[in-house]
Motif scaffolding. Sequence first.
Motif, PDB file in Angstrom:
ATOM      1  N   GLY A 296     -61.135 -42.663  67.878  1.00 52.72           N
ATOM      2  CA  GLY A 296     -61.608 -41.856  69.000  1.00 52.72           C
ATOM      3  C   GLY A 296     -60.505 -40.971  69.554  1.00 52.72           C
ATOM      4  N   MET A 297     -59.274 -41.507  69.630  1.00 47.04           N
ATOM      5  CA  MET A 297     -58.136 -40.711  70.103  1.00 47.04           C
ATOM      6  C   MET A 297     -57.907 -39.501  69.204  1.00 47.04           C
ATOM      7  SD  MET A 297     -55.338 -43.640  71.171  1.00 47.04           S
ATOM      8  CE  MET A 297     -54.128 -42.488  71.805  1.00 47.04           C
ATOM      9  N   ILE A 298     -57.989 -39.715  67.908  1.00 45.08           N
ATOM     10  CA  ILE A 298     -57.750 -38.628  66.953  1.00 45.08           C
ATOM     11  C   ILE A 298     -58.835 -37.565  67.077  1.00 45.08           C
ATOM     12  CG2 ILE A 298     -57.625 -38.064  64.499  1.00 45.08           C
ATOM     13  CD1 ILE A 298     -56.431 -40.911  64.108  1.00 45.08           C
ATOM     14  N   ARG A 299     -60.088 -38.002  67.197  1.00 45.39           N
ATOM     15  CA  ARG A 299     -61.213 -37.058  67.321  1.00 45.39           C
ATOM     16  C   ARG A 299     -61.079 -36.241  68.600  1.00 45.39           C
ATOM     17  NH1 ARG A 299     -65.865 -37.909  64.335  1.00 45.39           N
ATOM     18  NH2 ARG A 299     -67.148 -37.256  66.077  1.00 45.39           N
ATOM     19  N   MET A 300     -60.682 -36.890  69.695  1.00 46.73           N
ATOM     20  CA  MET A 300     -60.532 -36.180  70.962  1.00 46.73           C
ATOM     21  C   MET A 300     -59.389 -35.174  70.895  1.00 46.73           C
ATOM     22  SD  MET A 300     -61.169 -39.070  73.876  1.00 46.73           S
ATOM     23  CE  MET A 300     -62.552 -40.210  73.755  1.00 46.73           C
ATOM     24  N   ALA A 301     -58.311 -35.547  70.209  1.00 42.86           N
ATOM     25  CA  ALA A 301     -57.169 -34.641  70.084  1.00 42.86           C
ATOM     26  C   ALA A 301     -57.579 -33.341  69.401  1.00 42.86           C
ATOM     27  CB  ALA A 301     -56.041 -35.319  69.315  1.00 42.86           C
ATOM     28  N   ARG A 302     -58.517 -33.441  68.463  1.00 41.31           N
ATOM     29  CA  ARG A 302     -59.003 -32.242  67.770  1.00 41.31           C
ATOM     30  C   ARG A 302     -59.839 -31.367  68.691  1.00 41.31           C
ATOM     31  NH1 ARG A 302     -60.983 -35.690  62.574  1.00 41.31           N
ATOM     32  NH2 ARG A 302     -58.950 -35.968  61.583  1.00 41.31           N
ATOM     33  N   GLN A 303     -60.291 -31.928  69.815  1.00 39.71           N
ATOM     34  CA  GLN A 303     -61.124 -31.181  70.756  1.00 39.71           C
ATOM     35  C   GLN A 303     -60.424 -30.994  72.096  1.00 39.71           C
ATOM     36  OE1 GLN A 303     -65.443 -32.122  70.566  1.00 39.71           O
ATOM     37  NE2 GLN A 303     -64.867 -33.756  69.161  1.00 39.71           N
ATOM     38  N   ASN A 304     -59.105 -30.795  72.037  1.00 38.21           N
ATOM     39  CA  ASN A 304     -58.284 -30.423  73.196  1.00 38.21           C
ATOM     40  C   ASN A 304     -58.083 -31.531  74.216  1.00 38.21           C
ATOM     41  OD1 ASN A 304     -57.857 -27.700  72.368  1.00 38.21           O
ATOM     42  ND2 ASN A 304     -59.917 -27.188  73.060  1.00 38.21           N
ATOM     43  N   VAL A 305     -58.308 -32.788  73.823  1.00 43.09           N
ATOM     44  CA  VAL A 305     -58.089 -33.907  74.735  1.00 43.09           C
ATOM     45  C   VAL A 305     -57.070 -34.853  74.111  1.00 43.09           C
ATOM     46  CG1 VAL A 305     -59.123 -35.859  75.945  1.00 43.09           C
ATOM     47  CG2 VAL A 305     -60.431 -33.743  75.644  1.00 43.09           C
ATOM     48  N   ILE A 306     -55.907 -34.970  74.757  1.00 42.18           N
ATOM     49  CA  ILE A 306     -54.872 -35.874  74.270  1.00 42.18           C
ATOM     50  C   ILE A 306     -54.923 -37.160  75.086  1.00 42.18           C
ATOM     51  CG2 ILE A 306     -52.392 -36.207  73.956  1.00 42.18           C
ATOM     52  CD1 ILE A 306     -52.153 -33.164  73.730  1.00 42.18           C
ATOM     53  N   VAL A 307     -55.313 -38.253  74.440  1.00 38.90           N
ATOM     54  CA  VAL A 307     -55.396 -39.554  75.111  1.00 38.90           C
ATOM     55  C   VAL A 307     -54.127 -40.332  74.811  1.00 38.90           C
ATOM     56  CG1 VAL A 307     -56.740 -41.664  75.390  1.00 38.90           C
ATOM     57  CG2 VAL A 307     -57.898 -39.520  74.881  1.00 38.90           C
ATOM     58  N   LYS A 308     -53.446 -40.802  75.865  1.00 42.83           N
ATOM     59  CA  LYS A 308     -52.141 -41.430  75.700  1.00 42.83           C
ATOM     60  C   LYS A 308     -52.228 -42.939  75.491  1.00 42.83           C
ATOM     61  CE  LYS A 308     -49.124 -40.014  78.733  1.00 42.83           C
ATOM     62  NZ  LYS A 308     -48.590 -39.673  80.070  1.00 42.83           N
ATOM     63  N   LYS A 309     -53.335 -43.558  75.869  1.00 38.74           N
ATOM     64  CA  LYS A 309     -53.457 -45.009  75.756  1.00 38.74           C
ATOM     65  C   LYS A 309     -54.789 -45.362  75.120  1.00 38.74           C
ATOM     66  CE  LYS A 309     -50.683 -45.718  79.910  1.00 38.74           C
ATOM     67  NZ  LYS A 309     -50.634 -46.265  81.284  1.00 38.74           N
ATOM     68  N   LEU A 310     -54.755 -46.337  74.206  1.00 43.94           N
ATOM     69  CA  LEU A 310     -55.984 -46.737  73.526  1.00 43.94           C
ATOM     70  C   LEU A 310     -57.069 -47.162  74.507  1.00 43.94           C
ATOM     71  CD1 LEU A 310     -54.753 -48.823  70.448  1.00 43.94           C
ATOM     72  CD2 LEU A 310     -55.949 -46.652  70.409  1.00 43.94           C
ATOM     73  N   SER A 311     -56.692 -47.973  75.499  1.00 46.42           N
ATOM     74  CA  SER A 311     -57.695 -48.516  76.419  1.00 46.42           C
ATOM     75  C   SER A 311     -58.418 -47.417  77.187  1.00 46.42           C
ATOM     76  CB  SER A 311     -57.037 -49.486  77.407  1.00 46.42           C
ATOM     77  OG  SER A 311     -55.997 -48.838  78.124  1.00 46.42           O
ATOM     78  N   ALA A 312     -57.739 -46.256  77.361  1.00 48.91           N
ATOM     79  CA  ALA A 312     -58.351 -45.163  78.109  1.00 48.91           C
ATOM     80  C   ALA A 312     -59.583 -44.622  77.406  1.00 48.91           C
ATOM     81  CB  ALA A 312     -57.343 -44.041  78.319  1.00 48.91           C
ATOM     82  N   VAL A 313     -59.633 -44.712  76.087  1.00 51.22           N
ATOM     83  CA  VAL A 313     -60.777 -44.185  75.328  1.00 51.22           C
ATOM     84  C   VAL A 313     -62.054 -44.917  75.733  1.00 51.22           C
ATOM     85  CG1 VAL A 313     -61.738 -43.819  73.035  1.00 51.22           C
ATOM     86  CG2 VAL A 313     -59.287 -43.583  73.400  1.00 51.22           C
ATOM     87  N   GLU A 314     -61.984 -46.244  75.763  1.00 51.41           N
ATOM     88  CA  GLU A 314     -63.160 -47.027  76.140  1.00 51.41           C
ATOM     89  C   GLU A 314     -63.475 -46.860  77.614  1.00 51.41           C
ATOM     90  OE1 GLU A 314     -65.275 -50.110  78.040  1.00 51.41           O
ATOM     91  OE2 GLU A 314     -63.109 -49.964  78.176  1.00 51.41           O
ATOM     92  N   THR A 315     -62.414 -46.773  78.458  1.00 53.02           N
ATOM     93  CA  THR A 315     -62.637 -46.633  79.895  1.00 53.02           C
ATOM     94  C   THR A 315     -63.438 -45.375  80.198  1.00 53.02           C
ATOM     95  OG1 THR A 315     -60.507 -47.721  80.274  1.00 53.02           O
ATOM     96  CG2 THR A 315     -61.502 -46.628  82.148  1.00 53.02           C
ATOM     97  N   LEU A 316     -63.186 -44.306  79.444  1.00 54.42           N
ATOM     98  CA  LEU A 316     -63.955 -43.077  79.615  1.00 54.42           C
ATOM     99  C   LEU A 316     -65.451 -43.329  79.466  1.00 54.42           C
ATOM    100  CD1 LEU A 316     -61.759 -40.515  77.696  1.00 54.42           C
ATOM    101  CD2 LEU A 316     -62.625 -40.193  80.001  1.00 54.42           C
ATOM    102  N   GLY A 317     -65.794 -44.145  78.465  1.00 55.59           N
ATOM    103  CA  GLY A 317     -67.202 -44.418  78.227  1.00 55.59           C
ATOM    104  C   GLY A 317     -67.864 -45.207  79.333  1.00 55.59           C
ATOM    105  N   ALA A 318     -67.055 -45.956  80.106  1.00 55.82           N
ATOM    106  CA  ALA A 318     -67.600 -46.770  81.196  1.00 55.82           C
ATOM    107  C   ALA A 318     -67.568 -46.041  82.529  1.00 55.82           C
ATOM    108  CB  ALA A 318     -66.808 -48.074  81.299  1.00 55.82           C
ATOM    109  N   THR A 319     -67.073 -44.790  82.543  1.00 54.74           N
ATOM    110  CA  THR A 319     -66.885 -44.050  83.789  1.00 54.74           C
ATOM    111  C   THR A 319     -68.186 -43.887  84.561  1.00 54.74           C
ATOM    112  OG1 THR A 319     -65.015 -42.818  82.887  1.00 54.74           O
ATOM    113  CG2 THR A 319     -66.153 -41.833  84.745  1.00 54.74           C
TER     114      THR A 319
END
Length: 867
Positions: A296-319
Amino acid sequence: MEAHQPKQQDILKEFSADAGKGLSTDEARKRLEEHGPNEISSGRRISPLMILLHQFKSPVVYLLLLAMGLSMFFKEWLDAVAIAVVILLNAVIGFIMEFQAERSMEALQKMTSQTARVLRDGRVQEIPSGEIVPGDIMLLDAGDMVQADGRILESMDLQSDESALTGESLPVDKLPGELAVDTQLAERTNMVYKGTFIRNGNGKVLCTATGMDTELGHIAHMVAGAKKSATPLEKKLESFSKRLIGITVGIVVLIFAAGLLNKEPVLEMLKTSIALAVAAIPEGLPVVATLALARGMIRMARQNVIVKKLSAVETLGATTVICTDKTGTLTENRMEVTDALLPAAEWHKKEKSPDDETFRCLQLVAVLCNNASLDGEKGIGDPIEVSLLNFAADTGADVAQIREKFHKLKEAPFNSDTRVMGTLHKGEEKGEEKYLVSAKGAIENLLDICTHALHDGSPKELGEEERDKWMRETEKLAASGLKTLGYAYREMTYQADQFMENLVFLGITGFMDPPRHGVQEVIAECHQAGIRVIMLTGDHPATAAHIAYQLGISKDEKDVVTGKDLSNESDAWAQRTVFARVSPKQKLDLVNALQEDHQIVAMTGDGVNDAPALKKADIGIAMGIRGTQVSQEVADMVLKDDAFESIVMAVRQGRVIFTNIRRFIIFLLSCNLSELLVIGLVATAGLPFQLAAIQILFINLITDVFPAMALGFTEGDQTVMQRKPLDPRQPIISKKAWGVIWFYAAVIGASALGAAFTAEYFREGDIDVHAANNVMFYTLILSQLLHALNMKEGKEKYIGGPVMRNPYLVGAMLLSAAVTLLCLFIPPVKEALRLEMIPQLDWLLVAGFSVAGMLVIRLGSAIFNRD
């Protein structure tokens, strides 16, 4: 006493300062020893070792370590090695992806490692910024970064860019004088602050605070004190692990007791029970979850979103709540003329230009009383003046031709006293020289130097009643969130030294930072997905309310609360949607209030003032283009394009990943529990074709690794943003889902037992224990592989849905089946797994019962409608 409050002579006396000579060298040295260096204290860095150790801080990893220890105790070396590889792989992936440690305090230090000009011993000296002390007289010029907080003693057209500290989008005029004690930070026009920039003019400033006592230092304190709570996924996995331990221990104890009652060998039953305990633990869970998050981090990076922490990827989905700033995220971060009011006509954006002489004069003034220039789509110069050139060009004026026709002779620059800019131009018309005055500025100041207004091409005397009318019109535009500017001109036949008088008033224009294209639709998508959007801005309340209403964030154009109006009852204002002029502490308090209300908060920001709230939020989102280094360091993710649409894209991706995590947890549990049920029933009934411990571990290895990993790579569909966020207080597997998991496990177990019993029924002579065992073994494997196709979620389609379209899943199923069949042709493995070649009829039974089990599960899922 606040530094902005007392009179100038009183504050100089309080700091024992001399505005003409400054401090003496000896006094400055004493104060430096007393107050310490003018630096922001550095926070403790997170070492690479701590990042690595953090990867092992997981209840599931603890379970795996226990399982590995038990496997080693019973000399099940293959399984122990497999579990160790899983644990290490998970740690390595997590470490690599999270190696970017937080550097917020270092970034604050870097912002201030410069020099400053001060008065010492009656002369100007340049000193390191760290040696500035309270009472110093600082000298500031355009382009300087302010090195300490200070009270303005003298100023000349002084303007400060405080956007990083207050969120105010335009430079702020700075003037001497005293202010009320309750004046908000963004409105303290007699103060300058550490970390801000001087954009125009110059000034003499009394230093009132240094280092950690500055406003920047207060923010540093809040950044250090803002503690992140565990992520939703970490909390859910901890709860899930505890429940899984209870279920596993209960079933294993029952199976062990049943085996003893059936007079099975104690050592054999103990080994089988341990193997079951290991099998029940989904060892594939941490590595599959980590890989899904990393992908998910890699896919987001390709779409102008740099995620610095793995846990943040899942947290986004629970927002559940997105707190966003306005300028540049929801808007274009550029000014645009949207309205023009004239004595006899008016114009609004996207309307045709009126056929009116006054409007043509307004276009002329907009171009001539202007020092900006156009360079393609972007302009060079003051944002307001660039927008005026674009306005003139868009409404039909030829900017280049007008400037070529009228040559500028003189300029009366805008300053804080007159608040009006004027220019004198020389042109030629019908062979005769012509002089033209063009002026623009604040309405009340401009009207003071106007004697007439242009009506239908001819000047008419400007009376008090008409002046009052223009002031009312200006207030209306301001109330709708627009910045306003007035215009005037004068034609002369001679060149005058005093040309800023007896002007003819033309009208007023309104400016706005326009909303980004597509943001309104994205906010509507957020609302559909059950995500609340809150706007936090340093801008004017009317501007904030208007933009929020225009974008659909609020339903009331006057729904706005300012930082000045906020009470200490933070839970009361946590329900509001638009906030203007809020302080860093108030932003932090809002995040706390929302989290106490069990919300998962995503917070966007770009300035130093946003840093505490960015760190405290469940997911801090910094701007990559205009964001300060401090905000980017404390944030969990950075938007390379500063676009709100990218946030919602990331939320969607986070939801897909969370759905996949749930998907493979349900798959792993239903498969593992089916093995427990089969072995439990066989042991309780005393049947002779019990699975061996090594067979249990092999089944677990085949189904827990490749298919589960492939499920983690399932793409989402449009339904992922059509459901409400999961309640953060709810477990990752709800009570209803646990019921469905037991149903799945029962069907898979029944398929395996049914195939074994049917094989014996059609067989002549004595019971072939090995054949029945093999049929049950293969049926369990095939049933579990086919079961992966049942892992649809919510309203996803079954045929043609995300699971069926997952090419990795099809490949994983074929690979697992091929490895299983290959074991028949490798003698040592075949012997260890107690396998033998079974007849064609038995293979048909394996396939038939496996497919039947899959169909029963599909029918049951349609009836139960698994959540």
